[in-house]
Write a protein that holds these residues in place. Structure first.
Motif, PDB file in Angstrom:
ATOM      1  N   PHE A 114     -22.104  41.864 -33.341  1.00  0.00           N
ATOM      2  CA  PHE A 114     -23.508  41.849 -33.750  1.00  0.00           C
ATOM      3  C   PHE A 114     -23.902  40.563 -34.475  1.00  0.00           C
ATOM      4  O   PHE A 114     -25.051  40.412 -34.881  1.00  0.00           O
ATOM      5  CB  PHE A 114     -23.796  43.056 -34.642  1.00  0.00           C
ATOM      6  N   VAL A 151     -26.108  47.663 -23.744  1.00  0.00           N
ATOM      7  CA  VAL A 151     -25.673  46.775 -24.823  1.00  0.00           C
ATOM      8  C   VAL A 151     -26.255  45.362 -24.674  1.00  0.00           C
ATOM      9  O   VAL A 151     -25.807  44.434 -25.345  1.00  0.00           O
ATOM     10  CB  VAL A 151     -24.129  46.701 -24.847  1.00  0.00           C
ATOM     11  N   THR A 201     -28.891  43.156 -28.689  1.00  0.00           N
ATOM     12  CA  THR A 201     -28.182  43.474 -29.921  1.00  0.00           C
ATOM     13  C   THR A 201     -29.091  44.143 -30.938  1.00  0.00           C
ATOM     14  O   THR A 201     -28.711  45.128 -31.584  1.00  0.00           O
ATOM     15  CB  THR A 201     -27.583  42.188 -30.521  1.00  0.00           C
ATOM     16  N   GLU A 205     -25.892  33.204 -28.277  1.00  0.00           N
ATOM     17  CA  GLU A 205     -25.829  33.928 -27.009  1.00  0.00           C
ATOM     18  C   GLU A 205     -26.036  33.002 -25.819  1.00  0.00           C
ATOM     19  O   GLU A 205     -25.371  33.137 -24.789  1.00  0.00           O
ATOM     20  CB  GLU A 205     -26.883  35.039 -27.001  1.00  0.00           C
ATOM     21  N   ARG A 241     -19.425  43.258 -23.622  1.00  0.00           N
ATOM     22  CA  ARG A 241     -20.031  44.007 -24.725  1.00  0.00           C
ATOM     23  C   ARG A 241     -19.691  45.495 -24.615  1.00  0.00           C
ATOM     24  O   ARG A 241     -19.397  46.153 -25.618  1.00  0.00           O
ATOM     25  CB  ARG A 241     -21.550  43.806 -24.720  1.00  0.00           C
TER      26      ARG A 241
END
Length: 342
Positions: free
Chosen positions: A86, A150, A153, A229, A243
């Motif tokens: 996260f 997922v 986030t 990311e 993830r």
């Protein structure tokens, strides 16, 4: 895909020294843990001559101390994975609603079948352990369903908070409708290693080995996410699939620990922080070191909880909350002071 290399000088030597120190601390705490209990050191001194003393050490104190070490390692591992996944240093293993789901599972089992965490019959223990694990896993699956996977986030975090609040409300409703189970629920909600036996230790050891290996093999994904990311995607990492796998590792480690020891606060949150305060390293080493740090923290807290008010004992979850909360408050104060130029 190899791990993303981060330019930390001497990180290998520092990580090795920290791991060695944590292993030595674990050995010392293991010896201390088997020496602390309602009968004091007498059981250890007399265990070679008295069958009862040997049984106390071998069947109660030793599995309890080993179980505390294993549960702490699982929570430390889960904390490192959660914070990396996260990209939030305040993320903890219970972020996806697993704690609330486990509590609801145990409360439902006690309300429906009348079993109690205080019951020593192995069927009752397996029933509660299974209820806690199933509740934790279902809570994580519900979080994933609400978050629609997922991929996002922030949506996953919000879904976890919502699931935790809603399931916590259902648990409170069950306790309100069946007040006779409220005292029995305290041992689970405040955390305890008093019910851990050799079967639970074997289960946690297997899960720890599997989750550490899986998390270590996917540590390059966490390293990539630490860079952002978009950067992780540019490195060719398959983020959606990875993830899902990391969430599965997080849920399995957390659910197993919670099912055996109840809700123990701050170990999973504080362990990665303590490691990073000593050594700056990649997630591959952080996962292993956070597991060892969590193991040392919970073993030390469990031993202290049994010793402080002996022959009585404190709930270990209360002790970890007080010590962990104090540490994080000090950490926040230190960072605030630095920001203010102090």
């Amino acid at each position: 895909m190899s791990a993303v290399a981060l330019p930390f000088p001497n990180q290998h030597r520092q990580a090795l020294l920290l791991a060695l120190g944590l292993l030595l601390a674990s050995a010392a705490l293991l010896l201390l843990g088997v020496s602390v209990g309602s009968t004091g050191f007498e059981s250890v001194r007399n265990m070679l001559d008295e069958a009862q003393a040997l049984q106390i050490v071998r069947e109660i104190r030793l599995p309890r101390t080993v179980g505390a070490w294993l549960a702490g390692a699982l929570l430390g591992l889960a904390g490192a994975v959660a914070q990396g996944l996260f990209r939030n240093p305040l993320a903890d293993p219970y972020l996806l609603g697993s704690a609330s789901g486990a509590s609801l599972g145990v409360a439902s089992a006690m309300a429906l079948f009348g079993v109690s965490p205080l019951a020593m019959h192995w069927l009752a223990r397996i029933g509660l352990t299974g209820a806690a694990f199933v509740g934790a896993v279902l809570a994580v699956l519900l979080t994933l369903l609400l978050a629609k996977g997922v991929q996002h986030t922030l949506r996953l975090l919000l879904a976890g908070v919502i699931v935790g609040v809603v399931l916590g409300a259902f648990t409170s409703l069950i306790l309100l409708l069946t007040p006779e189970i409220m005292q029995a629920m305290q041992s689970f909600m405040l955390g305890s290693t008093g019910f851990v036996g050799w079967t639970a230790c074997a289960l946690m050891a297997v899960v720890l080995a599997v989750t550490v290996l899986a998390a270590w093999m996917m540590s390059h994904v966490l390293d990539g996410l630490a860079l952002g990311e978009s950067t992780a995607q540019s490195l060719g990492l398959r983020l959606p699939q990875m993830r899902v796998a990391l969430v599965a590792v997080l849920a399995l480690a957390t659910g197993t620990a919670v099912a055996q020891t109840g809700l123990i606060a701050f170990v999973g949150l504080a362990a990665p922080h303590l490691v990073r305060s000593v050594v700056k390293t990649t997630h591959g080493r952080l996962i292993v070191l956070a597991s060892l740090m969590g193991a040392v923290l919970l073993t030390a807290a469990d031993t202290l909880a049994r010793w402080l008010v002996a022959p009585q004992e404190l709930p270990v979850g209360v002790l970890t909350a007080v010590l962990g909360g104090g540490y994080l408050l000090w950490l926040m104060h230190r960072h605030t002071g630095r920001g203010a130029g102090l």
